[in-house]
Design a protein around this motif. Structure first.
Motif, PDB file in Angstrom:
ATOM      1  N   ALA A  86       0.845  -1.202   0.000  1.00  0.00           N
ATOM      2  CA  ALA A  86       0.000   0.000   0.000  1.00  0.00           C
ATOM      3  C   ALA A  86       0.880   1.251   0.000  1.00  0.00           C
ATOM      4  CB  ALA A  86      -0.930  -0.011   1.214  1.00  0.00           C
ATOM      5  N   CYS A  89       2.738   1.596  -3.448  1.00  0.00           N
ATOM      6  CA  CYS A  89       1.853   2.097  -4.500  1.00  0.00           C
ATOM      7  C   CYS A  89       1.588   3.588  -4.323  1.00  0.00           C
ATOM      8  CB  CYS A  89       0.543   1.314  -4.508  1.00  0.00           C
ATOM      9  SG  CYS A  89       0.689  -0.337  -5.210  1.00  0.00           S
ATOM     10  N   GLN A  90       1.416   4.012  -3.086  1.00  0.00           N
ATOM     11  CA  GLN A  90       1.182   5.438  -2.821  1.00  0.00           C
ATOM     12  C   GLN A  90       2.385   6.261  -3.265  1.00  0.00           C
ATOM     13  OE1 GLN A  90       0.504   6.420   1.315  1.00  0.00           O
ATOM     14  NE2 GLN A  90      -0.632   8.254   0.796  1.00  0.00           N
ATOM     15  N   LEU A  96      -3.527   0.693  -5.790  1.00  0.00           N
ATOM     16  CA  LEU A  96      -3.446  -0.673  -5.282  1.00  0.00           C
ATOM     17  C   LEU A  96      -4.807  -1.344  -5.409  1.00  0.00           C
ATOM     18  CD1 LEU A  96      -1.862  -2.886  -3.619  1.00  0.00           C
ATOM     19  CD2 LEU A  96      -2.951  -1.884  -1.607  1.00  0.00           C
ATOM     20  N   ASP A  98      -6.631  -4.590  -4.126  1.00  0.00           N
ATOM     21  CA  ASP A  98      -6.497  -5.622  -3.099  1.00  0.00           C
ATOM     22  C   ASP A  98      -7.264  -6.865  -3.538  1.00  0.00           C
ATOM     23  OD1 ASP A  98      -6.667  -7.234  -0.823  1.00  0.00           O
ATOM     24  OD2 ASP A  98      -6.886  -5.538   0.544  1.00  0.00           O
TER      25      ASP A  98
END
Length: 248
Positions: A86, A89-90, A96, A98
């Motif tokens: 997470a 990706c940020q 992201l 999930d």
């Protein structure tokens, strides 16, 4: 598992996680399997190697696409537990997805993504069915590799598996050794204050690598091949339904 129970198979594959089942003992009804490697391992007709059953999404009513997904990344669900995806990706400016979210949420995101980078095989399978371009990320845990080739073989995809960099000490350990380690010393260490710095360095490196991966050429199976697989899978399901109706 009750070995005498009747087993019906539509689109499943043999991943090599456990011993081969004896599908010739009279209790198995195999309508189609994920790919040619599964058919070969089970010693069944290659004609049964149609595709993963997720191809049937193409024949279903799907949830609406959502906006502003852009480039997305779907890690394997085990990597979500073991790494810092997470955060990575940020940092990378990537959405992201999930794999453990509700199915409708995932389908909506995949339908609107302009590109999917995916460590999860079913991310690629579903994206391909929905005609969303995808880039395969080689799973950090090596035990997940074989099944990708099985599915790709069914659709004549010349699969390109791209290196995925780990986001944590635990993922680094798994990539180097091929072992799990979640409950062992390495797993405990990666959650400790001592691991904060190396985890941060690895996460930043993984984020930069995701950005580089997003510039690679994506893949899709041929339109004609996915349409053929969809039609064959639908026909196999229809024959199964007809056969069960005659039984009852």
């Amino acid at each position: 598992m009750d070995t005498k129970a009747r087993k019906f198979v539509m689109g499943s594959g043999y991943a090599g996680y456990m011993g081969l089942p004896d599908v010739h003992d009279g209790t198995w009804d195999i309508r189609f399997v994920r790919g040619p490697q599964t058919a070969s391992k089970l010693k069944i007709s290659p004609d049964l190697a149609i595709c993963d059953s997720a191809v049937l999404l193409r024949a279903m009513e799907l949830p609406e696409a959502v906006a502003d997904v852009g480039v997305a990344f779907m890690p394997h669900y085990e990597s979500l537990e073991r790494g810092n995806w997470a955060e990575a990706c940020q940092m990378a400016g990537i959405t992201l997805i999930d794999a453990t979210d509700p199915v409708d949420n995932i389908l909506s995101q995949l339908r609107s993504a302009k590109l999917l980078i995916t460590e999860a095989m079913h991310g690629a399978i579903v994206a391909d069915a929905l005609r969303t371009p995808w880039i395969a990320a080689k799973p950090i845990y090596g035990g997940h590799h074989m099944k990708w080739l099985d599915w790709a073989g069914a659709l004549d995809i010349d699969l390109r598996m791209n290196l995925l960099k780990p986001t944590s000490v635990l993922e680094y350990y798994i990539a180097r050794t091929g072992r799990g380690g979640s409950r062992g010393k390495v797993g405990r260490f990666t959650q400790s204050p001592l691991a904060k710095l190396p985890n941060s360095v690895l996460t930043h490196g993984a984020a930069q690598h995701l950005q580089a991966m997003a510039k690679l050429d994506p893949q899709l199976s041929a339109d004609s091949k996915i349409e053929e697989a969809t039609e064959r899978a639908q026909a196999a399901v229809a024959r199964f339904v007809h056969s069960r109706a005659s039984v009852t």
